[in-house]
Each structure stands twice: as structure tokens, then as C-alpha cells.
Design an enzyme around this catalytic site. Sequence first.
Site, PDB file in Angstrom:
ATOM      1  N   SER A  17     -66.819 -23.469  60.762  1.00 47.12           N
ATOM      2  CA  SER A  17     -67.087 -21.957  60.994  1.00 47.12           C
ATOM      3  C   SER A  17     -68.477 -21.707  61.637  1.00 47.12           C
ATOM      4  CB  SER A  17     -66.922 -21.613  59.732  1.00 47.12           C
ATOM      5  OG  SER A  17     -68.255 -21.768  58.712  1.00 47.12           O
ATOM      6  N   MET A  94     -70.945 -34.899  57.925  1.00 46.88           N
ATOM      7  CA  MET A  94     -71.774 -34.903  56.390  1.00 46.88           C
ATOM      8  C   MET A  94     -71.822 -36.190  56.268  1.00 46.88           C
ATOM      9  SD  MET A  94     -70.901 -32.041  54.994  1.00 46.88           S
ATOM     10  CE  MET A  94     -71.001 -32.162  53.212  1.00 46.88           C
ATOM     11  N   ARG A  95     -72.363 -37.009  56.853  1.00 47.49           N
ATOM     12  CA  ARG A  95     -72.941 -38.044  57.212  1.00 47.49           C
ATOM     13  C   ARG A  95     -75.096 -38.373  57.096  1.00 47.49           C
ATOM     14  NH1 ARG A  95     -70.035 -43.165  57.055  1.00 47.49           N
ATOM     15  NH2 ARG A  95     -72.159 -43.800  58.457  1.00 47.49           N
ATOM     16  N   HIS A 113     -79.040 -25.800  56.363  1.00 47.81           N
ATOM     17  CA  HIS A 113     -78.567 -26.842  55.090  1.00 47.81           C
ATOM     18  C   HIS A 113     -78.022 -25.745  54.008  1.00 47.81           C
ATOM     19  CE1 HIS A 113     -78.340 -29.952  51.748  1.00 47.81           C
ATOM     20  NE2 HIS A 113     -79.068 -28.554  51.231  1.00 47.81           N
ATOM     21  N   LEU A 148     -83.039 -37.010  53.930  1.00 46.57           N
ATOM     22  CA  LEU A 148     -82.393 -36.282  53.925  1.00 46.57           C
ATOM     23  C   LEU A 148     -82.937 -34.986  53.739  1.00 46.57           C
ATOM     24  CD1 LEU A 148     -78.878 -36.220  53.970  1.00 46.57           C
ATOM     25  CD2 LEU A 148     -79.051 -36.244  51.295  1.00 46.57           C
TER      26      LEU A 148
HETATM   27  C1  GRF Z   1     -72.462 -25.580  55.745  1.00 47.01           C
HETATM   28  O1  GRF Z   1     -72.214 -24.758  54.440  1.00 47.01           O
HETATM   29  C2  GRF Z   1     -73.583 -25.556  56.361  1.00 47.01           C
HETATM   30  O2  GRF Z   1     -74.513 -25.391  55.305  1.00 47.01           O
HETATM   31  C3  GRF Z   1     -73.332 -27.774  54.965  1.00 47.01           C
HETATM   32  O3  GRF Z   1     -72.071 -28.351  55.515  1.00 47.01           O
HETATM   33  C4  GRF Z   1     -71.182 -26.619  55.454  1.00 47.01           C
HETATM   34  C5  GRF Z   1     -70.424 -27.161  56.851  1.00 47.01           C
HETATM   35  O4  GRF Z   1     -69.336 -25.833  57.468  1.00 47.01           O
HETATM   36  N1  GRF Z   1     -74.072 -28.379  56.264  1.00 47.01           N
HETATM   37  P1  GRF Z   1     -68.519 -25.503  58.125  1.00 47.01           P
HETATM   38  O5  GRF Z   1     -67.421 -26.710  58.910  1.00 47.01           O
HETATM   39  O6  GRF Z   1     -69.808 -25.127  59.487  1.00 47.01           O
HETATM   40  O7  GRF Z   1     -67.817 -24.493  58.102  1.00 47.01           O
END
Ligand code: GRF
Length: 216
Positions: A17, A94-95, A113, A148
Site C-alpha cells: 500500500s 520484511m528482511r 516503520h 535494525l
Molecule cells: C507498513 O506498515 C510499513 O510501515 C511497514 O510494513 C507495512 C507495509 O505495508 N514497514 P504495505 O505493504 O506498504 O501495505
Amino acid sequence: MAMARKRLVILISGSGSNLQAIIDATRSGSLDADIAGVLSNKAGVLGLQRAEQAGIPTQVLPHHGYASREDYDAALLAAVQQYAPDLVLLAGFMRILTPVFVAPLYGKLLNIHPSLLPKYPGLHTHQRAIDAGDSEAGVTVHFVSAELDAGPIIAQARVPVLPSDTADTLAARVLVQEHRLYPLVARWFCEGRLRCDAQHAWLDNTLLPEHGTSLP
Ligand code: GRF
């Protein structure tokens, strides 16, 4: 002579998103940049569909089968560099990244974040804010360093935590702010207004405070 449009590469693992918010900003003209490529470590995620629908080249680079985190990061770096990006945006990627990836990109690698860093690095930020009884939560955009969810903070936006909140309702409220904040910070960067040194972010040649600038 007009300056060349900046080239962005966006890394995702999921729904994308935030990627969509940046796509929309490039289309509306509020962000004068081209998204050169979208990379995901996961196949089949919604974010890849969003990129394809927007006509953006995509690449899936699964993290399985590498001997080490560093080996994967070297492959990821090579994939990213192929697009010759001016700016690389982690958007729900997510790494945990090692210096192999981060060091060569330092100063042009951003992350978003969903907490008011330095509070709640890592996962489950919204539940942790609720459990702690915090009255506000929010989102942070920062330059990425090897640690991180650390690195010079550029900007934050805050939302209230309501007594009735669950992690999901709070996440939804924070996401609205994420979608405002990330395209805006990308715009500052593309306009040449944003940079960082080892410790701090600078906007318009002004040192930003520890928590970055606050979006109203
Ligand atoms: C968001 O909350 C971002 O802050 C976090 O992971 C989520 C990703 O959401 N790092 P999207 O894939 O952009 O919808």
C-alpha cells in the site's frame, strides 16, 4: 536544462500500500520521479500486482537457498544496482539487511516503520504501543543504517491511540499517515533537499532533530 528525473527502486514483501501511495504520487505529479523497478523477496504478493498494473518492471528474488544472509544481500544489491537508482525505498520489505546491502547504499536508502522510533523497532509495533498504554502512536521515515530500524530519522507523523483500539484499528490509522509521509519524504529527496551524515538527517541544509521533523 531540466534535471533528469530521479530513478526510484522500491522493495516490498507484501501488500504494497505504501508502494501504491508512491505510484499515485508519481502519477499525480506531486512526486517528480520514475519508479524504475519493484523488487520483492516473496512471489505472488499484492504489491507485485500493483506494480505490474502500473507498468513498472518487477523482479522476485526469493531469500531461500542462500548460504548466508550476506550472500542474499549481495544478490539483492546487484539486482537493485541494475536499475541505477537515485533512491531506494524499503516499503514493507520484511528482511533484516546486513552491511553488505546497506553500506553501499547509505544515504540513498530509506525505510518506513510503523512506530515513533526509537520506540518499538521490530515487529508488532501497534500491539506494543497499546500494551504500553501509549496515548499516541505513529510512523517514522528514516535513512537506513546497518542496525535494525535505526539510522537518521527524517520525519514522523503521529496519531492518537484510542481506548477502543485493537492492533488492526491502530494500524489502519497509522497507515493513512504512512501514505502521506513516504511520498512526501521521497519528494524532498528527489528535489535535492534531503541528505544525511553518519548521525543525522538534514533538510534544506538544516540539521533535523533526533526525531526528525513532525508532520502536522
Ligand atoms: C507498513 O506498515 C510499513 O510501515 C511497514 O510494513 C507495512 C507495509 O505495508 N514497514 P504495505 O505493504 O506498504 O501495505
